[in-house]
Design a protein around this motif. Structure first.
Motif, mmCIF file in Angstrom:
data_model
loop_
_atom_site.group_PDB
_atom_site.id
_atom_site.type_symbol
_atom_site.label_atom_id
_atom_site.label_comp_id
_atom_site.label_asym_id
_atom_site.label_seq_id
_atom_site.Cartn_x
_atom_site.Cartn_y
_atom_site.Cartn_z
ATOM 1 N N LYS A 200 51.327 22.480 45.340
ATOM 2 C CA LYS A 200 52.357 21.886 46.082
ATOM 3 C C LYS A 200 52.385 22.529 47.511
ATOM 4 C CE LYS A 200 57.395 20.674 46.260
ATOM 5 N NZ LYS A 200 58.605 20.658 45.780
ATOM 6 N N LEU A 201 52.252 23.917 47.576
ATOM 7 C CA LEU A 201 52.261 24.530 48.871
ATOM 8 C C LEU A 201 50.784 24.721 49.339
ATOM 9 C CD1 LEU A 201 54.394 27.530 47.637
ATOM 10 C CD2 LEU A 201 55.104 25.617 49.305
ATOM 11 N N GLY A 202 49.853 24.271 48.774
ATOM 12 C CA GLY A 202 48.479 24.117 49.340
ATOM 13 C C GLY A 202 47.762 25.603 49.470
ATOM 14 N N ILE A 203 48.109 26.420 48.429
ATOM 15 C CA ILE A 203 47.549 27.768 48.438
ATOM 16 C C ILE A 203 46.727 28.089 47.117
ATOM 17 C CG2 ILE A 203 48.404 30.457 48.303
ATOM 18 C CD1 ILE A 203 51.045 29.315 49.324
ATOM 19 N N GLU A 204 45.725 28.794 47.316
ATOM 20 C CA GLU A 204 44.860 29.248 46.299
ATOM 21 C C GLU A 204 45.465 30.718 45.719
ATOM 22 O OE1 GLU A 204 41.056 27.534 45.348
ATOM 23 O OE2 GLU A 204 43.017 26.515 45.278
ATOM 24 N N PRO A 205 46.063 30.442 44.579
ATOM 25 C CA PRO A 205 46.683 31.856 44.264
ATOM 26 C C PRO A 205 45.803 32.855 43.707
ATOM 27 C CG PRO A 205 46.872 30.216 42.413
ATOM 28 C CD PRO A 205 46.171 29.507 43.648
ATOM 29 N N ASN A 206 46.215 34.077 44.065
ATOM 30 C CA ASN A 206 45.693 35.438 43.614
ATOM 31 C C ASN A 206 46.381 35.625 42.282
ATOM 32 O OD1 ASN A 206 44.252 35.907 45.615
ATOM 33 N ND2 ASN A 206 45.727 37.128 46.767
ATOM 34 N N LEU A 207 45.474 35.404 41.110
ATOM 35 C CA LEU A 207 45.954 35.630 39.695
ATOM 36 C C LEU A 207 45.525 36.909 39.056
ATOM 37 C CD1 LEU A 207 45.493 31.796 38.638
ATOM 38 C CD2 LEU A 207 47.713 33.045 39.501
ATOM 39 N N GLY A 208 46.427 37.068 37.922
ATOM 40 C CA GLY A 208 45.930 38.217 36.983
ATOM 41 C C GLY A 208 46.483 37.806 35.630
ATOM 42 N N ILE A 209 45.822 38.273 34.634
ATOM 43 C CA ILE A 209 46.353 38.250 33.340
ATOM 44 C C ILE A 209 46.714 39.468 32.625
ATOM 45 C CG2 ILE A 209 45.531 37.610 31.078
ATOM 46 C CD1 ILE A 209 44.039 35.460 32.088
ATOM 47 N N ARG A 210 47.977 39.575 32.087
ATOM 48 C CA ARG A 210 48.310 40.703 31.650
ATOM 49 C C ARG A 210 47.911 40.624 29.828
ATOM 50 N NH1 ARG A 210 54.257 43.876 30.880
ATOM 51 N NH2 ARG A 210 53.769 45.055 29.193
ATOM 52 N N VAL A 211 47.059 41.346 29.436
ATOM 53 C CA VAL A 211 46.520 41.287 28.141
ATOM 54 C C VAL A 211 47.341 42.225 27.156
ATOM 55 C CG1 VAL A 211 44.861 43.088 28.498
ATOM 56 C CG2 VAL A 211 44.360 41.285 26.716
ATOM 57 N N ARG A 212 47.425 41.609 25.811
ATOM 58 C CA ARG A 212 47.951 42.586 24.657
ATOM 59 C C ARG A 212 47.023 43.091 23.994
ATOM 60 N NH1 ARG A 212 51.538 38.905 21.029
ATOM 61 N NH2 ARG A 212 52.447 38.270 22.977
ATOM 62 N N LEU A 213 46.667 44.608 24.079
ATOM 63 C CA LEU A 213 45.861 45.018 23.516
ATOM 64 C C LEU A 213 46.245 45.260 22.019
ATOM 65 C CD1 LEU A 213 44.894 47.995 26.107
ATOM 66 C CD2 LEU A 213 43.972 45.562 25.697
ATOM 67 N N ALA A 214 45.123 45.345 21.181
ATOM 68 C CA ALA A 214 45.479 45.961 19.746
ATOM 69 C C ALA A 214 45.805 47.207 19.682
ATOM 70 C CB ALA A 214 44.208 45.380 18.922
ATOM 71 N N ALA A 215 45.277 48.185 20.682
ATOM 72 C CA ALA A 215 45.431 49.635 20.431
ATOM 73 C C ALA A 215 46.874 49.889 20.750
ATOM 74 C CB ALA A 215 44.583 50.095 21.637
ATOM 75 N N LYS A 216 47.518 50.713 19.958
ATOM 76 C CA LYS A 216 48.871 50.925 19.975
ATOM 77 C C LYS A 216 48.847 52.297 21.213
ATOM 78 C CE LYS A 216 50.439 49.587 15.496
ATOM 79 N NZ LYS A 216 51.117 49.852 14.337
ATOM 80 N N GLY A 217 50.352 52.256 21.600
ATOM 81 C CA GLY A 217 50.681 53.469 22.382
ATOM 82 C C GLY A 217 50.913 54.807 21.485
ATOM 83 N N SER A 218 51.443 55.704 22.307
ATOM 84 C CA SER A 218 52.280 56.949 21.454
ATOM 85 C C SER A 218 53.534 57.232 22.363
ATOM 86 C CB SER A 218 51.027 58.090 21.415
ATOM 87 O OG SER A 218 50.844 58.573 22.864
ATOM 88 N N GLY A 219 54.203 58.075 21.548
ATOM 89 C CA GLY A 219 55.377 58.647 22.118
ATOM 90 C C GLY A 219 56.615 57.700 21.828
ATOM 91 N N HIS A 220 57.664 57.644 22.570
ATOM 92 C CA HIS A 220 58.905 56.809 22.518
ATOM 93 C C HIS A 220 58.504 55.435 22.555
ATOM 94 C CE1 HIS A 220 62.352 59.422 21.786
ATOM 95 N NE2 HIS A 220 61.882 60.361 23.163
ATOM 96 N N TRP A 221 57.438 55.003 23.386
ATOM 97 C CA TRP A 221 57.399 53.625 23.863
ATOM 98 C C TRP A 221 56.062 52.989 23.005
ATOM 99 C CZ3 TRP A 221 59.336 57.019 27.030
ATOM 100 C CH2 TRP A 221 60.733 56.982 27.477
ATOM 101 N N SER A 222 55.740 53.658 21.981
ATOM 102 C CA SER A 222 54.526 53.214 21.303
ATOM 103 C C SER A 222 54.544 51.784 20.723
ATOM 104 C CB SER A 222 54.321 54.148 19.876
ATOM 105 O OG SER A 222 55.373 53.976 19.089
ATOM 106 N N GLU A 223 55.746 51.239 20.523
ATOM 107 C CA GLU A 223 55.977 50.009 19.987
ATOM 108 C C GLU A 223 55.749 48.856 21.131
ATOM 109 O OE1 GLU A 223 56.099 48.834 16.833
ATOM 110 O OE2 GLU A 223 55.637 50.989 16.145
ATOM 111 N N SER A 224 55.767 49.352 22.248
ATOM 112 C CA SER A 224 55.664 48.488 23.443
ATOM 113 C C SER A 224 54.370 47.916 23.600
ATOM 114 C CB SER A 224 56.340 49.018 24.665
ATOM 115 O OG SER A 224 55.293 50.076 25.340
ATOM 116 N N ALA A 225 53.276 48.483 22.942
ATOM 117 C CA ALA A 225 51.949 48.061 22.902
ATOM 118 C C ALA A 225 51.506 47.591 21.659
ATOM 119 C CB ALA A 225 50.877 49.168 23.271
ATOM 120 N N GLY A 226 50.480 47.172 21.402
ATOM 121 C CA GLY A 226 49.827 46.524 20.137
ATOM 122 C C GLY A 226 50.183 45.220 20.010
ATOM 123 N N ASP A 227 50.226 44.756 18.567
ATOM 124 C CA ASP A 227 50.480 43.393 18.348
ATOM 125 C C ASP A 227 52.000 43.122 18.306
ATOM 126 O OD1 ASP A 227 48.014 42.726 17.751
ATOM 127 O OD2 ASP A 227 48.049 43.450 15.731
#
Length: 645
Positions: A200-227
């Motif tokens: 509608k605005l006639g723009i070619e957008p700069n896009l990115g994709i946030r991917v949900r990794l299988a690898a888990k995090g660690s520490g307090h926020w370990s559940e914010s990563a992984g499945d």
């Protein structure tokens, strides 16, 4: 006995500033930014106007503020430390890129959710300009704030979070104006909306994709990563998005792969594992025909709050330099192996940039000594019960050899007294005497086990319970919410008298009327300490304590529990060897916080005036007393929400 007393006095007299540095582990957590002077005051290292680094006493800074009418609690901001952190992060990546011959570059961004205060964002943008250091926004309000700061067209502005049409349009218009804006897909249904608005605005957008990794995090926020991660696209959704872009003829718009493993990741091996998975996805997206070019690793760069250099949740087992080196090596090796050009590396390090720059200073208002330690145990009444006499005898027979036996007996007799009181077989006075004797026994036990090499587990609890309560002029929920919410450990210590041995085991209690309003977990080299060593507060002394590394999240997460508002805030830098105070912000007054919960100050005054006039009419007070009451009420509305001396 006199010989022993002399030895003890000599030991106390010989306590030095170096002993305090060791006790409070200053060199472990301070990253070289803070220290202790020879005369026993905490210092901050600031750059003077001649370019030289100088140690400045925090006590002298606070005294200077007090002389100017700004009282504790106060949040001190040191922009020098912000600049130092931005420099360290960018220089570490530059060094790693040179050493491994990486073919891409590093362009960091600051996620403003970590601390959205205007002067913080402006300072980071200013000192980061030479590195093309950008910003990250996770909401429409943050995008609006960030867009106005973006003067460097080479710096990234990464757009995350939920995106309505207005958010998308703003980002696309910013791109059209020449800003280096990228819209990151957080969920699959965003892509059609972005493509529709862009068309509608006639723009070619700069896009990115946030991917949900299988690898888990660690520490307090370990559940914010992984499945279980609530944001990001899984592998199937990534492929579906690629196919949608191909079908729309817009695959050339896909330029960024983004992932986020959580905040404060303490273990470097977790960072390497997730990065390896992300690079594999990046390589395959290039093979799918997307131009890509940028790998955004999100946040996670940790701060070593407790100085232990371990994978404990309040620490990290790596430095900024090691983090940069590992990132560059993993990405460079994998991309070279697969014949893919090295991407521009982006990190969204917020905590690591802002944590050090802010220090909360507050004063001690009152002290309650550990139970049983205030005075000598009470004498038994003539008609004392058998149980009370047995408890008193337990106290008198206590020795080092029978500590465990006396501990068990004291608990038994104390419980018997309570039961007798419950059933009406003893008086409140007798119970009170028994409680005083019991706590005196516990105090004696705590003294005797203090130098024991091995302490039975149940006796450790005795020592933990024998603490003084230091009532301090701050709100945990306003200024240190992570301490309450997620057991975050912050370095805490007095800023003065550090050439004296601290003799009191303490717990800090704030001025909210909440049982959770206390700090009772402190950094320790071996474990989490349950008390903080402090000095005995002298009469009429302004005894100041500081909480360090509070620059990330604490201001924006803080709430107005008990209607205690923002503290006074001031930025400090050096000019010609003297502290200069800028960006002074008065803390919330009572009228301010009442307005946040929809009270109108004028209406409150009118209602109180009516009550006061009714009291005059009924003869309860005089007109002069009404005047005094009204003045006190107005003064209260305009006063600081914290304790005022």
């Amino acid at each position: 006995m006199p010989q022993r007393n002399i030895a003890i006095k000599r030991k106390v007299r010989n306590w030095t500033a170096a002993d305090s540095v060791d006790l409070y582990a200053v060199e472990d957590w301070s990253n070289g930014y803070f220290g202790v002077s020879k005369n026993g005051e905490v210092t901050v290292n600031l750059k003077d106007s001649d370019g030289e680094m100088r140690a400045v006493s925090l006590r002298s800074i606070v005294d200077g503020l007090t002389d100017r009418g700004t009282d504790a609690p106060v949040l001190l901001r040191f922009n020098d430390l912000l600049r130092a952190r931005v420099d360290e992060l960018n220089k570490s990546f530059a060094k790693a890129i040179r050493e491994v011959d990486y073919q891409g570059e590093y362009r960091g961004v600051y996620p403003i959710k970590v601390n959205q205060q205007r002067q913080i964002v402006e300072e980071i943008v200013s000192c980061g300009e030479k590195y093309h250091y950008g910003l990250e926004a996770g909401s429409k309000p943050e995008l609006i704030a960030a867009m106005a700061q973006m003067k460097d067209t080479e710096a990234f502005l990464m757009c995350n979070g939920y995106k309505d049409d207005e958010y998308i349009d703003l980002a696309l218009m910013g791109q059209q104006m020449g800003l280096n804006i990228h819209l990151i897909l957080e969920m699959p249904n965003e892509l059609p909306a972005i493509l529709a608005r862009a068309e509608k605005l006639g723009i070619e957008p700069n896009l990115g994709i946030r991917v949900r990794l299988a690898a888990k995090g660690s520490g307090h926020w370990s559940e914010s990563a992984g499945d279980k991660s609530v944001f990001g696209l899984n592998a199937a959704q990534v492929i579906a998005a690629v196919d949608q872009l191909k079908a729309a003829g817009k695959l050339h718009c896909l330029k960024v792969l983004h992932y986020h493993q959580g905040s404060q990741i303490p273990n470097i091996s977790v960072i390497r594992e997730s990065l390896t998975e992300a690079v594999r996805i990046y390589v395959d997206l290039v093979r799918e025909g997307a131009p890509m070019g940028t790998l955004d690793m999100g946040g996670g760069l940790a701060v070593d709050y407790d100085g232990s250099q371990t994978n404990f949740h309040s620490s990290c087992n790596y430095s900024v330099a090691e983090y940069a080196r590992d990132v560059v090596e993993v990405v460079g090796e994998m991309c070279s192996k697969n014949g893919v050009p090295h991407p521009t590396l982006v990190t969204e390090s917020g905590r690591a940039v802002t944590a050090y720059h802010a220090v909360l200073v507050f004063n001690v208002l009152d002290v309650t000594s550990a139970p049983g330690m205030e005075s000598a145990p009470p004498a038994l009444p003539k008609n004392a019960s058998e149980t009370l006499r047995a408890l008193d005898e337990t106290m008198r027979m206590l020795t080092r050899k029978n500590i465990q036996e006396c501990y068990n007996d004291a608990n038994y007799y104390r419980d018997q007294l309570r039961m007798q009181f419950f059933y009406g077989n003893s008086s409140l006075r007798e119970r009170g005497i028994g409680e005083a004797i019991y706590w005196h026994i516990m105090g004696l036990i705590a003294q005797r086990i203090s130098d024991m090499s091995e302490i039975p587990e149940d006796l450790k609890e005795v020592s933990d319970n024998m603490v003084d309560f230091y009532y301090a002029n701050f709100s945990l929920f306003q200024s240190l919410p992570d301490s309450w919410a997620i057991d975050q450990l912050f370095p805490v210590m007095p800023i003065q008298r550090l050439c004296e041995r601290p003799t009191q085991k303490t717990v800090l209690v704030d001025i909210t009327c909440d049982c959770d309003g206390k700090v009772d977990k402190f950094i320790d080299r071996e474990d989490v300490a349950k008390s903080l060593p402090l000095h005995e507060v002298e009469v009429d002394e302004n005894y100041y304590i500081a909480a360090f590394l509070v620059g990330a999240y604490q201001e924006t997460l803080g709430d107005i529990h008990n209607l205690l508002g923002d503290t006074n805030v001031v930025s400090v830098h050096l000019e010609n060897g003297r502290p200069v105070y800028t960006n002074e912000e008065e803390g919330d007054c009572v009228a301010d916080v009442l307005s946040y919960v929809k009270y109108d100050a004028k209406e409150l005054v009118a209602k109180f005036r009516a009550i006061a006039e009714n009291a005059v009419s009924t003869g309860r007070i005089t007109p002069r007393q009404r005047r005094a009451a009204m003045e006190a009420y107005r003064d209260g509305l305009n006063g600081y929400t914290y304790y005022e001396l």
